[in-house]
Design an enzyme around this catalytic site. Structure first.
Site, short mmCIF file in Angstrom:
data_model
loop_
_atom_site.label_atom_id
_atom_site.label_comp_id
_atom_site.label_asym_id
_atom_site.label_seq_id
_atom_site.Cartn_x
_atom_site.Cartn_y
_atom_site.Cartn_z
CG ASP A 70 -40.97 2.57 15.12
OD1 ASP A 70 -40.40 1.77 15.90
OD2 ASP A 70 -41.08 2.34 13.90
CB THR A 167 -39.23 8.94 12.76
OG1 THR A 167 -39.61 7.57 12.49
CG2 THR A 167 -40.16 9.53 13.81
CE LYS A 180 -51.98 2.94 -2.25
NZ LYS A 180 -51.82 2.32 -3.58
CE LYS A 189 -45.05 -2.55 0.11
NZ LYS A 189 -44.69 -2.78 1.52
CG HIS A 289 -43.86 1.35 -6.00
ND1 HIS A 289 -43.08 2.42 -6.38
CD2 HIS A 289 -43.97 1.44 -4.64
CE1 HIS A 289 -42.74 3.12 -5.31
NE2 HIS A 289 -43.27 2.55 -4.25
CG HIS A 305 -41.13 -0.10 0.12
ND1 HIS A 305 -41.93 -0.86 -0.70
CD2 HIS A 305 -41.34 1.20 -0.25
CE1 HIS A 305 -42.61 -0.08 -1.52
NE2 HIS A 305 -42.28 1.17 -1.27
#
Length: 404
Positions: A70, A167, A180, A189, A289, A305
């Site tokens: 990233d 990270t 998953k 999503k 969720h 999130h």
């Protein structure tokens, strides 16, 4: 990493034909490691290079490795580059690719970009390796790309072995733990994906967490709160005491943060292990969720999130109190804990917490992928979760009431 085994059983022949129908059943053993590797990119620590990236000493097979990092942090990209450069003489072929994908770009295009990079390097399924160094979004993209990869057009090539090096705190205690992997499609999503285990998830909190903004640390703690409320009152006590340690840096030095992480991971693995492929749709780890994913989509993925999960936990906990399942004292304790950590329990962005819209969505999106059932996870008390099974267990007025 995993082994499939099974048997072929002849079924009763169709009386109108002279051939037999066979049924193939397969079971699969899935194994992967979640390991703490302090100073993982210290050039004096050979663990990653020797244990995971080196050529096979027995067969002499050469291994190519694609490392996708990233790019949000130049420091991390530099550390990764320096590490692999220092071990270059002992490794066959290492390619480092900086890549940054925001949550709004977690889609099939990003997966294809990873596959293109793997093809360019010439990675071979089973033999070679791809490593994801980043947060949950990047690890999901890389994991899904690895699962779909079949070199030279050989469909069913088995996929690429991959390693996660998270990270972020969310990555360490949530995204890095399960099997998953998937991406978004439009407002939906994680609807395109697979169950595909990594070789390992290698964690080094000290190397990465201090570089995170406080808001992102709080998002990671939201996932820890999720596990605490449904499985471990001790973990909740530890999260409540987090602020008493003054700072993340102090918590890392004293080992407090490490213990919170260890307990979060262990609790998560205990709940995932018997239902790794989600054959049972009653999943305690979905707590927060069910509404959280709806809020996240309505907010157009502009809310992190972890914050959406916190809002979802607040709604579900409030519904549990409204149903007489959870006491007022424990509800107050749950909401106070999240607010003190800087987590929201509601939001106004794009009307994402409008109770009328939430009700319509939970009646459709909330039940469509659960065979018509709701299976809304709610806390009975701190440390034990239960389910509201049917959509009829709640109603629009009840939801509007708790959203006030």
């Amino acid at each position: 990493m995993s082994k499939a085994r099974g048997n072929i059983t002849p079924l009763e022949p169709d009386q109108s034909d002279d051939w037999t129908v066979y049924e193939k059943t397969v079971s699969e053993d899935v194994g992967y490691r979640v390991v703490s590797v302090p100073r993982i990119f210290d050039t004096n620590n050979p663990t990653l290079a020797q244990d995971y990236c080196a050529d096979d000493a027995v067969t002499g097979t050469k291994k190519r490795v694609l490392v996708i990092v990233d790019s949000y942090s130049d420091t991390i990209v530099g550390d990764v580059t320096k590490y692999f450069e220092s071990y270059a003489p002992a490794l066959d072929n290492i390619k480092i690719l900086p890549m940054h994908v925001a949550s709004t770009g977690k889609d099939s295009a990003a997966v294809l970009a990873v596959i293109d990079a793997a093809l360019a390097v010439g990675l071979s399924p089973r033999r070679d390796l791809v490593i994801a160094v980043g947060g949950g979004t990047l690890m999901d993209i890389v994991g899904f790309a690895a699962s779909m990869y079949a070199h030279q057009g050989t469909a069913g090539g088995g996929g690429l072995p991959f390693i996660r090096i998270p990270t972020t705190l969310v990555g360490i205690i949530d995204a890095g733990v399960g099997v998953k992997v998937g991406v978004n499609q439009g407002a939906h999503k994680n609807v395109i994906g697979r169950y595909y285990a990594p070789v390992a998830c290698l964690n080094d909190p000290d190397a990465f967490l201090l570089s995170l903004p406080e808001r992102e640390v709080a998002c990671g703690l939201a996932e820890a709160i999720k596990m605490a409320l449904i499985k471990s009152s001790r973990l909740f006590d530890m999260i409540e005491g987090y602020q008493a340690h003054g700072s993340l840096e102090h918590g890392l030095k004293t080992g407090y943060v490490h213990e919170t992480i260890r307990l979060s991971i262990r609790t998560m693995l205990e709940d995932l292990q018997p239902n790794l492929h989600e054959d049972n749709l009653r999943r305690l780890v979905d707590f927060g969720h069910e509404f959280g994913h709806i809020v996240e989509a309505l907010a157009r993925h502009e809310l992190p999130h972890g914050e959406c999960v916190a809002i979802g936990m607040g709604i579900s906990s409030s519904l549990a109190h409204r149903k007489g399942i959870l006491s007022q004292t424990e509800l107050d304790r749950i909401l106070d804990c999240m607010l003190r950590l800087g987590l929201p329990i509601s939001a106004t962005m794009h009307g994402c917490c409008d109770p009328e819209v939430l009700w319509r969505k939970i009646c459709t999106d909330g039940t469509n992928h659960k065979d018509g059932m709701l299976w809304l996870v709610v806390p009975e008390n701190i440390g034990r979760g239960t389910f509201l099974g049917h959509i009829s267990d709640i109603d629009a007025a009840m939801l509007a009431d708790v959203m006030r």
